[in-house]
Design a protein around this motif. Structure first.
Motif, PDB file in Angstrom:
ATOM      1  N   ARG A 202       9.264   7.117   6.325  1.00 24.30           N
ATOM      2  CA  ARG A 202       9.092   8.430   6.940  1.00 24.30           C
ATOM      3  C   ARG A 202       8.156   9.357   6.182  1.00 24.30           C
ATOM      4  N   GLY A 203       7.816   9.004   4.939  1.00 27.07           N
ATOM      5  CA  GLY A 203       7.041   9.920   4.129  1.00 27.07           C
ATOM      6  C   GLY A 203       5.669   9.399   3.757  1.00 27.07           C
ATOM      7  N   THR A 204       4.810  10.303   3.315  1.00 24.64           N
ATOM      8  CA  THR A 204       3.523   9.920   2.749  1.00 24.64           C
ATOM      9  C   THR A 204       3.649   9.995   1.241  1.00 24.64           C
ATOM     10  N   ALA A 205       2.992   9.072   0.543  1.00 24.90           N
ATOM     11  CA  ALA A 205       3.151   9.005  -0.905  1.00 24.90           C
ATOM     12  C   ALA A 205       1.957   8.302  -1.522  1.00 24.90           C
ATOM     13  N   SER A 206       1.772   8.530  -2.814  1.00 26.45           N
ATOM     14  CA  SER A 206       0.719   7.830  -3.545  1.00 26.45           C
ATOM     15  C   SER A 206       1.121   6.373  -3.730  1.00 26.45           C
ATOM     16  N   GLN A 207       0.169   5.551  -4.093  1.00 21.92           N
ATOM     17  CA  GLN A 207       0.445   4.136  -4.323  1.00 21.92           C
ATOM     18  C   GLN A 207       1.477   3.963  -5.438  1.00 21.92           C
ATOM     19  N   ARG A 208       1.369   4.808  -6.472  1.00 19.31           N
ATOM     20  CA  ARG A 208       2.315   4.738  -7.584  1.00 19.31           C
ATOM     21  C   ARG A 208       3.738   5.018  -7.114  1.00 19.31           C
ATOM     22  N   VAL A 209       3.888   6.046  -6.275  1.00 24.61           N
ATOM     23  CA  VAL A 209       5.222   6.407  -5.795  1.00 24.61           C
ATOM     24  C   VAL A 209       5.763   5.328  -4.863  1.00 24.61           C
ATOM     25  N   ARG A 210       4.894   4.769  -4.012  1.00 26.66           N
ATOM     26  CA  ARG A 210       5.351   3.702  -3.114  1.00 26.66           C
ATOM     27  C   ARG A 210       5.855   2.505  -3.918  1.00 26.66           C
ATOM     28  N   ALA A 211       5.116   2.137  -4.962  1.00 28.00           N
ATOM     29  CA  ALA A 211       5.550   1.025  -5.812  1.00 28.00           C
ATOM     30  C   ALA A 211       6.896   1.346  -6.451  1.00 28.00           C
ATOM     31  N   ALA A 212       7.069   2.609  -6.882  1.00 28.36           N
ATOM     32  CA  ALA A 212       8.334   3.010  -7.502  1.00 28.36           C
ATOM     33  C   ALA A 212       9.478   2.955  -6.501  1.00 28.36           C
ATOM     34  N   LEU A 213       9.216   3.344  -5.239  1.00 32.61           N
ATOM     35  CA  LEU A 213      10.260   3.279  -4.218  1.00 32.61           C
ATOM     36  C   LEU A 213      10.659   1.846  -3.912  1.00 32.61           C
ATOM     37  N   TYR A 214       9.675   0.948  -3.843  1.00 31.68           N
ATOM     38  CA  TYR A 214      10.011  -0.469  -3.669  1.00 31.68           C
ATOM     39  C   TYR A 214      10.845  -0.964  -4.848  1.00 31.68           C
ATOM     40  N   GLY A 215      10.465  -0.510  -6.059  1.00 32.94           N
ATOM     41  CA  GLY A 215      11.230  -0.896  -7.239  1.00 32.94           C
ATOM     42  C   GLY A 215      12.655  -0.391  -7.177  1.00 32.94           C
ATOM     43  N   CYS A 216      12.830   0.869  -6.717  1.00 33.93           N
ATOM     44  CA  CYS A 216      14.180   1.425  -6.554  1.00 33.93           C
ATOM     45  C   CYS A 216      14.985   0.609  -5.549  1.00 33.93           C
TER      46      CYS A 216
END
Length: 419
Positions: free
Chosen positions: A161-175
């Protein structure tokens, strides 16, 4: 057959009960800023076909959780129930393949997309720390598994649902991978091995998308533990080897030590005493090189230390039938265990009792086993299983002894009727 058989099948494949699916959907709704109002009855209505097209917010949550459009979960609109030929009959196998591999989907537009940042990742991590704390107090509980899976749903909902930087997207996948790995561990700990395998499959995909070798280590190390508890040492060694070859295990001696210690426990099942000694030695050497001030994920710092190394060595020596070595390691582990590690203390105490019994020390063995409290940690599936095995071994060793009678009376009066 009546009802929504597709949804029923997908729930079984994902390891969801009705209550668990309701909680996971509610977690996704809350993450999106809505009230979580889905109940067991709501899910039952979906399964029976009474509700054929859920509310759009519920559909969006289901699409995130199952990684596919609602129409592929057996839900139909009124228009869909009127048979029509697909326009052009065109079907893309490429999109199906991508949907199978990637745990993200395009969800219906719910208004302006929010910006997701590292603050959102930190908020999820704080919730995760509470789940980790509960796990080490009690472990194996279905509620812990559900909470962890729901957190993974929150992380994926932010992705969708959100827009995010590549770094944040990677962190969300990690979470999401880390939370799913915790659900996997809770299932392993609770002896729900089929469910644990399903969590592993999902967690491994998410971890690959994160590109984080730290969470990949955790997932593959958990897979090694899963196969060890299933008495599949060949698969366990192979999975744990994947973890041990990851960059984080080469870079950080704490990860290297955990990998070696779990390898020792697996080698115990193979009966290879030399391999056990070597792996324990490598684990100890690596642990001595650890910089305690280095920043590490909470999931490893919360449990792995000298006490846990000793505990895994206990498991290895017990599997080898080296009861004297197991007893010595168990005493060291219990002396070093942190107070909050209640579940681990109960497991190690049960192992100590078995080591004492293996040496013919009936009276101390029974006293040790009886010292395990019948509170929630004492009712942990692994603990109750160990104590059941202890009772069987005691009966075979000295069925008519006063110590065996004492144990039988304790089981009858105490553990079956805990206060």
């Amino acid at each position: 057959m009546g009802g929504n058989q597709i949804l029923k099948t997908r729930m079984a494949e994902s390891g969801f009960t009705q209550a668990e699916l309701a909680e996971a959907v509610n977690a996704d709704l809350r993450a999106a800023g809505y009230e979580g109002t889905v109940s067991d009855r709501t899910v039952r209505n979906w399964l029976t076909g009474k509700t054929r097209w859920p509310h759009h917010r519920q559909r969006a949550a289901l699409e995130v959780l199952f990684n596919c459009p609602a129409t592929e979960l057996g839900f139909t609109t009124q228009e869909d129930r009127t048979p029509t030929a697909p326009p052009g009959g065109v079907h893309s196998p490429v999109s199906d393949t991508a949907r199978t591999i990637l745990p993200t989907v395009a969800v219906p537009s719910l208004g302006p997309r929010q910006r997701v940042g590292l603050g959102d990742v930190q908020r999820l991590s704080a919730k995760f720390a509470l789940v980790i704390a509960d796990d080490h107090r009690y472990g194996g509980k279905l509620t812990i598994e559900v909470q962890a899976a729901a957190l993974a749903g929150e992380a994926l909902a932010l992705q969708a649902r959100g827009t995010a930087s590549q770094r944040v997207r990677a962190a969300l996948y990690g979470c999401a991978a880390s939370f799913t790995s915790s659900a996997m561990w809770a299932a392993i700990d609770g002896r729900r091995f089929d469910t644990a395998q399903r969590h592993f499959d999902r967690a491994a995909n998410l971890a690959a998308l994160s590109g984080d070798s730290t969470i990949q280590f955790r997932i593959w190390s958990h897979a090694g533990s899963l196969y060890r508890h299933m008495a599949r040492p060949v698969d366990a060694l192979a999975a744990n080897d994947v973890a041990r070859r990851l960059p984080v295990a080469r870079r950080d001696p704490l990860f290297a030590s955990l990998g070696h210690a779990r390898h020792a426990a697996i080698h115990g099942l193979t009966g290879d005493a030399g391999a056990v000694r070597q792996a324990v030695g490598h684990a100890q050497n690596a642990l001595l090189q650890v910089d305690p001030d280095e920043q590490r994920p909470v999931w490893i710092t919360a449990f792995y230390d000298q006490a846990e190394l000793e505990n895994l060595a206990v498991a290895a020596h017990l599997a080898l039938g080296d009861y004297e070595g197991a007893e010595a390691r168990a005493h060291r582990s219990l002396a070093l265990l942190r107070p909050e590690m209640r579940r681990t203390r109960a497991i190690t105490t049960a192992r100590l009792a078995r080591a004492q019994l293996g040496q013919g020390d009936l009276e101390p063995a029974v006293a040790t086993a009886m010292s395990i409290s019948a509170d929630p940690t004492g009712q942990h599936p692994r603990v109750t299983g160990m104590l059941h095995d202890f009772g069987n071994a005691l009966s075979l060793t000295a069925r008519s002894s006063p110590h065996a009678r004492t144990w039988d009376q304790y089981i009858h009066d105490g553990r079956r009727n805990p206060q």
